[in-house]
Structure formats: structure tokens, C-alpha cells
Design a protein around this motif. Structure first.
Motif, mmCIF file in Angstrom:
data_model
loop_
_atom_site.group_PDB
_atom_site.id
_atom_site.type_symbol
_atom_site.label_atom_id
_atom_site.label_comp_id
_atom_site.label_asym_id
_atom_site.label_seq_id
_atom_site.Cartn_x
_atom_site.Cartn_y
_atom_site.Cartn_z
ATOM 1 N N ASP A 293 52.702 39.897 40.528
ATOM 2 C CA ASP A 293 51.604 40.774 40.921
ATOM 3 C C ASP A 293 50.987 41.288 39.641
ATOM 4 O O ASP A 293 51.690 41.771 38.745
ATOM 5 C CB ASP A 293 52.106 41.945 41.761
ATOM 6 N N CYS A 294 49.679 41.182 39.521
ATOM 7 C CA CYS A 294 48.956 41.646 38.343
ATOM 8 C C CYS A 294 48.204 42.924 38.707
ATOM 9 O O CYS A 294 47.304 42.912 39.538
ATOM 10 C CB CYS A 294 47.976 40.572 37.867
ATOM 11 N N VAL A 295 48.609 44.030 38.099
ATOM 12 C CA VAL A 295 47.993 45.321 38.347
ATOM 13 C C VAL A 295 47.179 45.705 37.119
ATOM 14 O O VAL A 295 47.703 45.762 36.008
ATOM 15 C CB VAL A 295 49.063 46.398 38.656
ATOM 16 N N GLY B 221 45.809 50.312 37.388
ATOM 17 C CA GLY B 221 46.353 50.954 38.586
ATOM 18 C C GLY B 221 46.036 50.289 39.904
ATOM 19 O O GLY B 221 46.489 50.743 40.943
ATOM 20 N N ALA B 222 45.265 49.205 39.908
ATOM 21 C CA ALA B 222 44.923 48.532 41.165
ATOM 22 C C ALA B 222 45.363 47.073 41.103
ATOM 23 O O ALA B 222 45.148 46.394 40.108
ATOM 24 C CB ALA B 222 43.418 48.607 41.419
ATOM 25 N N THR B 223 45.991 46.613 42.179
ATOM 26 C CA THR B 223 46.418 45.214 42.235
ATOM 27 C C THR B 223 45.186 44.325 42.277
ATOM 28 O O THR B 223 44.336 44.469 43.146
ATOM 29 C CB THR B 223 47.301 44.946 43.459
ATOM 30 N N LYS B 224 45.075 43.437 41.328
ATOM 31 C CA LYS B 224 43.905 42.553 41.223
ATOM 32 C C LYS B 224 44.213 41.110 41.577
ATOM 33 O O LYS B 224 43.319 40.363 41.928
ATOM 34 C CB LYS B 224 43.328 42.602 39.795
ATOM 35 N N THR C 227 47.580 38.166 42.740
ATOM 36 C CA THR C 227 48.955 37.720 42.937
ATOM 37 C C THR C 227 48.928 36.220 42.698
ATOM 38 O O THR C 227 48.070 35.522 43.233
ATOM 39 C CB THR C 227 49.442 38.031 44.357
ATOM 40 N N GLU D 41 49.672 45.409 34.041
ATOM 41 C CA GLU D 41 51.098 45.328 34.357
ATOM 42 C C GLU D 41 51.338 44.037 35.146
ATOM 43 O O GLU D 41 50.624 43.751 36.097
ATOM 44 C CB GLU D 41 51.528 46.499 35.227
ATOM 45 N N THR E 169 54.306 42.206 37.331
ATOM 46 C CA THR E 169 55.600 42.423 37.971
ATOM 47 C C THR E 169 56.041 41.128 38.622
ATOM 48 O O THR E 169 55.318 40.583 39.458
ATOM 49 C CB THR E 169 55.499 43.534 39.040
#
Length: 142
Positions: free
Chosen positions: A102-104, A107-110, A112, A137, A139
């Protein structure tokens, strides 16, 4: 051998046991465990034994069918993928799928995506980096 005589048609899948007199019928075996997703995992010696037994008959021209293909059951379990199992029987190397990330960004997931290595990850987020975010970030899903 323990159980039903191998020369006698099985009694496990109604209308699929081939009880005619041609001497040909399915060979079926039982595996102990609950192999539905979230329960027991088919692995180790139990998996190796199931693969070897199936391979023996497959190499003699038999087809491979799961009980769930002939009855309203999940056998051998929803956690046992047929393609995966058949590839083991055929000695096809089984490559696990790449992990998902998951690429954040700020602060917002942009996004996967899946990637096998750092270069693939970099290629996936390249366009996102052009926007000069304050924070990225990644994950890895487990």
C-alpha cells in the motif's frame, strides 16, 4: 492397504463412481483435516504424500479431480487451490505471487500494487514522486 479394495469402484461421489463392468473407475483417497481457508494448512508430509499418490495415477493417464467438482462440498478445502496442487503433481515449479504494497502519500492511500523487488517498487511510484510529496509510506501486506 487400509480401506476399500482398489479394484472396487469407490463410494464417494454419487454418479461419478463408474460402477459399470469395464474395470475402470476413479481412485479416490481421503485426507484428514479441515483445509478450508482459515483452518488447517495442507503441507509437509501430508502434502507430499497426497502429491505422490496423485502423481502416480496421473503419470498413468488419470485426470485429477477434486471432490468439490463432483459434489456439493469444499473438498479438499477452499484453502487448496487446484491449479497449485496440479502443478505440484506435474512437477511444475510453483512461484509464490509477489507481495502487495500500500502506497500512502501525504496521509492518503494513493495506490496498491504488487512488486517483487525495489526496482519494481520504484517504477510503480515514479509518477507519484514527480508530484513532490512531503511524505511517502510503503507498507508491505502480510
Amino acid at each position: 492397504m487400509i480401506g476399500r479394495n482398489i479394484n472396487v469402484p469407490p463410494a464417494s461421489a454419487t454418479d461419478h463412481n463408474d460402477s459399470d463392468s469395464d474395470g475402470k473407475h476413479p481412485f479416490m483417497f481421503e485426507m484428514v483435516g479441515n483445509f478450508d481457508k482459515g483452518h488447517d494448512k495442507l503441507e509437509g508430509k501430508q502434502l507430499a504424500t497426497a502429491v505422490e499418490i496423485t502423481r502416480y495415477f496421473y503419470q498413468k493417464g488419470a485426470s485429477i479431480k477434486f471432490h468439490r467438482e463432483m459434489a456439493d462440498k469444499s473438498c479438499p478445502g477452499t484453502g487448496v487451490d487446484k491449479t497449485w496442487f496440479v502443478n505440484l503433481v506435474k512437477n511444475v515449479p510453483v512461484t509464490p505471487p509477489p507481495p502487495f504494497y500500500d502506497c500512502v502519500i501525504d496521509g492518503a492511500t494513493k495506490a496498491t500494487f504488487s512488486a517483487r523487488n525495489v526496482d519494481e517498487i520504484a517504477a510503480k511510484v515514479k509518477d507519484l514522486l514527480l508530484k513532490k510529496p512531503n511524505k511517502i509510506e510503503l507498507t508491505k501486506r502480510t
